[in-house]
Motif scaffolding. Structure first.
Motif, PDB file in Angstrom:
ATOM      1  N   ASP A 140      28.998  66.339 -34.197  1.00 54.66           N
ATOM      2  CA  ASP A 140      30.000  67.376 -33.992  1.00 54.66           C
ATOM      3  C   ASP A 140      31.066  67.260 -35.070  1.00 54.66           C
ATOM      4  OD1 ASP A 140      31.026  69.592 -32.742  1.00 54.66           O
ATOM      5  OD2 ASP A 140      31.830  68.532 -31.001  1.00 54.66           O
ATOM      6  N   VAL A 141      31.753  68.379 -35.317  1.00 56.64           N
ATOM      7  CA  VAL A 141      32.840  68.415 -36.294  1.00 56.64           C
ATOM      8  C   VAL A 141      34.014  69.180 -35.702  1.00 56.64           C
ATOM      9  CG1 VAL A 141      31.227  68.352 -38.237  1.00 56.64           C
ATOM     10  CG2 VAL A 141      32.120  70.563 -37.440  1.00 56.64           C
ATOM     11  N   GLU A 142      35.197  68.883 -36.218  1.00 54.57           N
ATOM     12  CA  GLU A 142      36.412  69.612 -35.887  1.00 54.57           C
ATOM     13  C   GLU A 142      36.779  70.447 -37.102  1.00 54.57           C
ATOM     14  OE1 GLU A 142      39.111  71.009 -33.532  1.00 54.57           O
ATOM     15  OE2 GLU A 142      38.417  69.045 -32.815  1.00 54.57           O
ATOM     16  N   GLY A 143      36.834  71.773 -36.940  1.00 53.69           N
ATOM     17  CA  GLY A 143      37.198  72.645 -38.044  1.00 53.69           C
ATOM     18  C   GLY A 143      36.163  73.713 -38.288  1.00 53.69           C
ATOM     19  N   THR A 144      36.181  74.261 -39.501  1.00 52.92           N
ATOM     20  CA  THR A 144      35.290  75.347 -39.888  1.00 52.92           C
ATOM     21  C   THR A 144      34.562  74.979 -41.166  1.00 52.92           C
ATOM     22  OG1 THR A 144      36.912  76.461 -41.301  1.00 52.92           O
ATOM     23  CG2 THR A 144      36.981  76.960 -38.936  1.00 52.92           C
ATOM     24  N   THR A 187      32.497  70.846 -29.301  1.00 51.06           N
ATOM     25  CA  THR A 187      31.246  71.276 -28.676  1.00 51.06           C
ATOM     26  C   THR A 187      31.097  70.665 -27.286  1.00 51.06           C
ATOM     27  OG1 THR A 187      30.155  71.485 -30.822  1.00 51.06           O
ATOM     28  CG2 THR A 187      28.727  71.275 -28.903  1.00 51.06           C
ATOM     29  N   ASP A 188      30.666  71.455 -26.335  1.00 51.43           N
ATOM     30  CA  ASP A 188      30.364  70.952 -24.995  1.00 51.43           C
ATOM     31  C   ASP A 188      29.010  70.240 -25.071  1.00 51.43           C
ATOM     32  OD1 ASP A 188      29.655  70.552 -22.339  1.00 51.43           O
ATOM     33  OD2 ASP A 188      30.527  72.436 -21.658  1.00 51.43           O
ATOM     34  N   MET A 189      29.063  68.928 -25.300  1.00 57.89           N
ATOM     35  CA  MET A 189      27.834  68.179 -25.496  1.00 57.89           C
ATOM     36  C   MET A 189      26.987  68.114 -24.222  1.00 57.89           C
ATOM     37  SD  MET A 189      27.606  67.415 -28.632  1.00 57.89           S
ATOM     38  CE  MET A 189      28.042  66.439 -30.077  1.00 57.89           C
ATOM     39  N   ALA A 190      27.630  68.071 -23.079  1.00 57.98           N
ATOM     40  CA  ALA A 190      26.868  68.075 -21.829  1.00 57.98           C
ATOM     41  C   ALA A 190      26.079  69.376 -21.688  1.00 57.98           C
ATOM     42  CB  ALA A 190      27.805  67.885 -20.637  1.00 57.98           C
ATOM     43  N   GLU A 191      26.701  70.480 -22.071  1.00 56.21           N
ATOM     44  CA  GLU A 191      26.009  71.768 -22.005  1.00 56.21           C
ATOM     45  C   GLU A 191      24.895  71.840 -23.046  1.00 56.21           C
ATOM     46  OE1 GLU A 191      25.024  75.451 -20.465  1.00 56.21           O
ATOM     47  OE2 GLU A 191      26.295  73.858 -19.653  1.00 56.21           O
ATOM     48  N   SER A 235      36.902  73.861 -43.895  1.00 54.25           N
ATOM     49  CA  SER A 235      37.528  72.546 -43.815  1.00 54.25           C
ATOM     50  C   SER A 235      37.188  71.922 -42.469  1.00 54.25           C
ATOM     51  CB  SER A 235      39.056  72.666 -43.958  1.00 54.25           C
ATOM     52  OG  SER A 235      39.668  71.392 -43.839  1.00 54.25           O
ATOM     53  N   PHE A 236      36.438  70.839 -42.498  1.00 51.95           N
ATOM     54  CA  PHE A 236      36.072  70.187 -41.242  1.00 51.95           C
ATOM     55  C   PHE A 236      36.064  68.680 -41.413  1.00 51.95           C
ATOM     56  CE2 PHE A 236      31.935  71.095 -43.295  1.00 51.95           C
ATOM     57  CZ  PHE A 236      31.354  69.833 -43.302  1.00 51.95           C
ATOM     58  N   THR A 237      36.206  68.000 -40.285  1.00 52.94           N
ATOM     59  CA  THR A 237      36.170  66.537 -40.227  1.00 52.94           C
ATOM     60  C   THR A 237      35.160  66.124 -39.174  1.00 52.94           C
ATOM     61  OG1 THR A 237      38.517  66.410 -40.832  1.00 52.94           O
ATOM     62  CG2 THR A 237      37.538  64.454 -39.850  1.00 52.94           C
ATOM     63  N   GLU A 238      34.338  65.135 -39.502  1.00 58.86           N
ATOM     64  CA  GLU A 238      33.416  64.592 -38.517  1.00 58.86           C
ATOM     65  C   GLU A 238      34.218  63.940 -37.388  1.00 58.86           C
ATOM     66  OE1 GLU A 238      30.099  64.786 -38.718  1.00 58.86           O
ATOM     67  OE2 GLU A 238      29.704  65.182 -40.837  1.00 58.86           O
ATOM     68  N   VAL A 239      33.701  63.979 -36.174  1.00 58.26           N
ATOM     69  CA  VAL A 239      34.373  63.370 -35.043  1.00 58.26           C
ATOM     70  C   VAL A 239      33.375  62.548 -34.230  1.00 58.26           C
ATOM     71  CG1 VAL A 239      36.158  65.145 -34.859  1.00 58.26           C
ATOM     72  CG2 VAL A 239      33.991  65.453 -33.646  1.00 58.26           C
ATOM     73  N   TRP A 240      33.908  61.716 -33.357  1.00 49.10           N
ATOM     74  CA  TRP A 240      33.061  61.007 -32.414  1.00 49.10           C
ATOM     75  C   TRP A 240      32.320  62.019 -31.544  1.00 49.10           C
ATOM     76  CZ3 TRP A 240      32.418  55.673 -31.599  1.00 49.10           C
ATOM     77  CH2 TRP A 240      33.182  54.847 -32.425  1.00 49.10           C
ATOM     78  N   ALA A 258      28.223  74.004 -35.458  1.00 47.59           N
ATOM     79  CA  ALA A 258      29.616  74.043 -35.024  1.00 47.59           C
ATOM     80  C   ALA A 258      30.515  74.526 -36.160  1.00 47.59           C
ATOM     81  CB  ALA A 258      30.059  72.664 -34.547  1.00 47.59           C
ATOM     82  N   ALA A 259      30.279  74.034 -37.385  1.00 47.96           N
ATOM     83  CA  ALA A 259      31.075  74.472 -38.531  1.00 47.96           C
ATOM     84  C   ALA A 259      30.845  75.948 -38.838  1.00 47.96           C
ATOM     85  CB  ALA A 259      30.748  73.617 -39.762  1.00 47.96           C
ATOM     86  N   MET A 260      29.664  76.463 -38.510  1.00 45.72           N
ATOM     87  CA  MET A 260      29.392  77.894 -38.673  1.00 45.72           C
ATOM     88  C   MET A 260      30.202  78.743 -37.709  1.00 45.72           C
ATOM     89  SD  MET A 260      25.222  77.827 -38.769  1.00 45.72           S
ATOM     90  CE  MET A 260      24.289  76.782 -39.899  1.00 45.72           C
ATOM     91  N   GLY A 261      30.759  78.110 -36.666  1.00 46.14           N
ATOM     92  CA  GLY A 261      31.432  78.859 -35.620  1.00 46.14           C
ATOM     93  C   GLY A 261      30.488  79.330 -34.537  1.00 46.14           C
ATOM     94  N   ALA A 262      29.273  78.786 -34.528  1.00 47.77           N
ATOM     95  CA  ALA A 262      28.264  79.195 -33.555  1.00 47.77           C
ATOM     96  C   ALA A 262      28.488  78.496 -32.219  1.00 47.77           C
ATOM     97  CB  ALA A 262      26.863  78.885 -34.077  1.00 47.77           C
ATOM     98  N   ASP A 263      28.027  79.127 -31.151  1.00 51.80           N
ATOM     99  CA  ASP A 263      27.979  78.515 -29.834  1.00 51.80           C
ATOM    100  C   ASP A 263      26.724  77.641 -29.816  1.00 51.80           C
ATOM    101  OD1 ASP A 263      27.203  78.048 -27.115  1.00 51.80           O
ATOM    102  OD2 ASP A 263      28.459  79.714 -26.465  1.00 51.80           O
ATOM    103  N   VAL A 264      26.906  76.317 -29.872  1.00 54.41           N
ATOM    104  CA  VAL A 264      25.765  75.417 -30.044  1.00 54.41           C
ATOM    105  C   VAL A 264      24.776  75.515 -28.881  1.00 54.41           C
ATOM    106  CG1 VAL A 264      25.056  72.998 -30.264  1.00 54.41           C
ATOM    107  CG2 VAL A 264      26.990  73.867 -31.610  1.00 54.41           C
ATOM    108  N   PRO A 265      25.204  75.415 -27.609  1.00 51.09           N
ATOM    109  CA  PRO A 265      24.220  75.555 -26.529  1.00 51.09           C
ATOM    110  C   PRO A 265      23.489  76.902 -26.564  1.00 51.09           C
ATOM    111  CG  PRO A 265      26.234  74.573 -25.682  1.00 51.09           C
ATOM    112  CD  PRO A 265      26.539  75.039 -27.080  1.00 51.09           C
TER     113      PRO A 265
END
Length: 318
Positions: free
Chosen positions: A239-243, A257-261, A246-251, A215-222
């Motif tokens: 998952d992270v918010e940012g690039t 990221t679309d975790m369901a996908e 600069s990124f922050t871990e999130v719940w 996600a931090a790479m800017g990749a489409d995870v699915p």
């Protein structure tokens, strides 16, 4: 896929929690405090059986012997590579299927804060490249040297992994940023993984798909899950918010990221390897002594994972 969590090498409450959550697989580090090297046969056999006696199957070693000389191409690299070969042979002998390793030196996993306030006052980690890059410069190896050293390493160890039946799972650089304080890093984008897989074409030369780093790479995870398919030997659900700058871990249920996908993608490719929640927020009542690795957030993440999986399977009528 087999959901699992990272566990210490000695029984703790987490071992019981894992079984109470319905998990049967374990991820752990190398045994410590035993006679002999932790990658020797006897300590690994005892570790495997310690988990087995508790009703858990140790599926992944997420730890490594010293590797900096091998990564940087310094004197002593052949000795370090021989140690890795010993580890792989003994993992095969005792029945541990996956070895997760990194290709970062001298800097490893980096964060600039481990006390950021997340949802409800929970604590998460952050990386800020501008802050980190103010530190003193360090000497590493050039990107070309790192690639050459990785090829040399894979040429030496993949045949041993094949013979032992142990799958190699290369973890991304964390953060996936280069350079950092003058130190080059090469496992920073999906193209790097394509190149690493091409260095030695073997089903045993695979990856740890760490979703937060992708996600931090800017990749489409699915899409990455679907692309790397059978070369994914281990996965980290985060998952992270940012690039990468600069990124922050999130719940696990609040990031971009679309975790369901992502779960749909794992199911569609028939991924049958271990997947574990990673970098879980520190929750109320926890001391944050091990940021990202306390139990309450992990309990949440496993339940969320199972819910996504069951929702997808229900939609398919399974």
């Amino acid at each position: 896929m087999d959901y699992t969590v990272f566990m210490s090498t000695e029984p703790t409450e987490r071992w019981d929690l894992a079984k109470q959550m319905g998990l049967s697989k374990a991820v752990s580090g190398l045994p410590r405090g035993a006679d002999g090297d932790p990658w020797a046969f006897e300590p690994l056999l005892e570790l495997k059986n310690r988990f087995a006696d508790a009703g858990l199957d140790l599926a992944v070693v997420e730890d490594r012997p010293p590797l900096d000389d091998a990564i940087l191409g310094r004197e002593g690299r052949d000795e370090q590579i021989e140690t890795v070969k010993t580890l792989l042979r003994n993992m095969g002998r005792v029945g541990i299927d996956v070895w997760c390793y990194v290709w970062m030196a001298p800097l490893k996993v980096l964060r600039t804060s481990r006390s950021v306030r997340g949802r409800g006052g929970s604590l998460v980690t952050r990386y800020d490249h501008d802050q980190m890059d103010r530190g003193p410069e360090l000497r590493g190896a050039s990107a070309d040297e790192l690639w050459a050293n990785l090829e040399y390493f894979l040429d030496e160890v993949v045949p041993v992994a094949e013979e032992a039946g142990v799958k190699l799972a290369l973890h991304p650089d964390d953060p996936p940023h280069s350079p950092v304080r003058g130190v080059e890093r090469i496992v920073t984008n999906p193209e790097a993984y394509r190149r690493a897989m091409d260095l030695y074409d073997s089903e045993y030369n695979g990856i740890t798909l760490c979703q937060g780093n992708f996600a931090a790479m800017g990749a489409d995870v699915p899409a990455a899950i679907r692309e790397f398919d059978e070369r994914i030997h281990f996965a980290h659900f985060r998952d992270v918010e940012g690039t990468a700058d600069s990124f922050t871990e999130v719940w696990h249920d609040e990031g971009p990221t679309d975790m369901a996908e992502a779960i749909r993608a794992y199911e569609e490719i028939g991924f049958d390897g271990p997947l574990r929640p990673d970098h879980c927020p520190t929750m109320a009542g926890e001391d944050n002594a091990s940021p990202g690795y306390h139990d309450k957030g992990r309990l949440f993440a496993v339940g969320y994972l199972k819910g996504l999986r069951d929702q997808y399977r229900s939609m398919r009528g399974e």
